[in-house]
Write a protein that holds these residues in place. Structure first.
Motif, PDB file in Angstrom:
ATOM      1  N   CYS A  40       0.844  -1.209   0.000  1.00 17.98           N
ATOM      2  CA  CYS A  40       0.000   0.000   0.000  1.00 17.98           C
ATOM      3  C   CYS A  40       0.879   1.259   0.000  1.00 17.98           C
ATOM      4  CB  CYS A  40      -0.911  -0.010   1.225  1.00 17.98           C
ATOM      5  SG  CYS A  40      -1.879   1.508   1.386  1.00 17.98           S
ATOM      6  N   PHE A  68      -7.573   2.589  -1.217  1.00 13.56           N
ATOM      7  CA  PHE A  68      -7.844   3.639  -2.201  1.00 13.56           C
ATOM      8  C   PHE A  68      -6.681   3.883  -3.168  1.00 13.56           C
ATOM      9  CE2 PHE A  68     -10.559   4.768   1.444  1.00 13.56           C
ATOM     10  CZ  PHE A  68     -11.784   4.692   0.801  1.00 13.56           C
ATOM     11  N   CYS A  69      -5.455   3.569  -2.748  1.00 12.25           N
ATOM     12  CA  CYS A  69      -4.305   3.898  -3.608  1.00 12.25           C
ATOM     13  C   CYS A  69      -4.219   2.904  -4.771  1.00 12.25           C
ATOM     14  CB  CYS A  69      -3.013   3.883  -2.789  1.00 12.25           C
ATOM     15  SG  CYS A  69      -2.480   2.230  -2.314  1.00 12.25           S
TER      16      CYS A  69
END
Ligand SMILES: [Zn+2]
Length: 322
Positions: free
Chosen positions: A36, A48-49
């Protein structure tokens, strides 16, 4: 995963324990956290990344997963070479290069030897996660090179509450009995509820009983069972053999995996010597391994041989050796 935690990551993790304990989910979450771009304070991926997204869709450039289960082939030296090649490349998006091997117990001996060399000199910033339901089938040399994390079934009451939260209507289900049948593994219990797999177990028990009475042929039974995933009948016959060993050792009914058919297993267990039962048990474990790791295995032949042995051990006329 926080940087601090990430710095403590071992190069090789072995996740071990029975099926249905969430080992694969845990491994995916851990890999996502490691790759992440904005890990959360609790150590989990942000969801979300782009790193999280690529892990979720299974195409992160710094990750490789070897899981040939669906094709039913073993994990070969070529698979391990792919992993080694991937881990020695420079990372493209994240700090870590990661690999998952599942189920690790279907590695061939030469693949295990090849992996051992990788584990002895792991490429920098690489993490390999091995996942297995049958840890004893992994070479001791591999196990000793990994940090082991065991997934132990939770107390039955805890698992029951979890199931109640995940299944809309469980009022009519005896969840504790179901959990006992699946070795206490919550996700396995969930699968049985979702797919109504318990009706197949009932049919299987009837088939074995009538086979011992010569009221059904092993060919008919094999045809019936082949309609299911072969792991199912093999799992149940395995648990019956385990329970018969428990019964012979005077273990209380409450500790059996199949307490609802204790009387039937008692009946069968009186027809067989314990050393033959242990051989039978080992043979079923081997059949399971064969079926998972060798795509060339003839499932029908494998089942027929198993059923012929069952008939020879447990039919009405069978006598124990003196
Ligand atoms: Zn993320």
């Amino acid at each position: 995963m926080s940087v601090l935690a990430a710095r403590r990551m071992p190069h090789a993790l072995l996740l071990a324990g029975p099926a249905g304990m969430g080992k694969c989910i845990f491994a995916s979450k851990l890999i996502q956290a490691l790759t992440c771009e904005q890990p959360q304070n609790d150590g989990q991926g942000c969801n979300f990344c782009s790193g999280c997204y690529l892990q979720q869709v299974g195409s992160h450039p710094d990750h490789i997963k070897i899981s040939p289960q669906e094709g039913r082939q073993g994990i070969s030296v070529d698979h391990i070479r792919q992993i080694h090649h991937q881990l020695t490349l420079s990372a493209k998006k994240s700090r870590f290069k990661t690999a998952i091997i599942y189920p690790a117990e279907i590695m061939t001996l030469s693949a295990a030897n090849s992996l051992l060399k990788v584990l002895e000199e792991p490429p920098g910033d690489s993490v390999i996660i091995l996942i297995t339901n049958i840890c004893s089938q992994l070479p001791a040399t591999i196990r000793s090179r990994c940090q082991q994390l065991w997934f132990i079934p939770p107390p039955l009451e805890e698992a029951k509450i979890w199931l109640q939260q995940h299944v809309p209507s469980t009022q009519n289900l005896d969840l504790i009995s179901l959990l006992r049948l699946v070795g206490g593994a919550p996700l396995r219990a969930l699968k049985y509820i979702d797919q109504s797999l318990l009706s197949f177990r009932e049919q299987l028990i009837n088939d074995l009983f009538f086979l011992s009475k010569e009221k059904i042929t092993f060919l008919d039974i094999a045809q019936n069972w082949l309609k299911e995933d072969l792991e199912e009948p093999l799992y149940w016959v395995l648990t019956f053999a385990e329970d018969m060993i428990r019964i012979k050792n005077k273990v209380s009914t409450q500790w059996l995996i199949n307490p609802d058919i204790a009387h039937l297993l008692q009946f069968f267990s009186e027809k067989i010597q314990i050393d033959i039962l242990f051989s039978f048990l080992k043979r079923i474990e081997h059949d399971l391994w064969l079926w998972k790791s060798q795509s060339s295995v003839n499932s029908q032949l494998l089942l027929e041989k198993l059923l012929i042995d069952w008939f020879l051990y447990f039919n009405e006329d069978y006598c124990e050796y003196p």
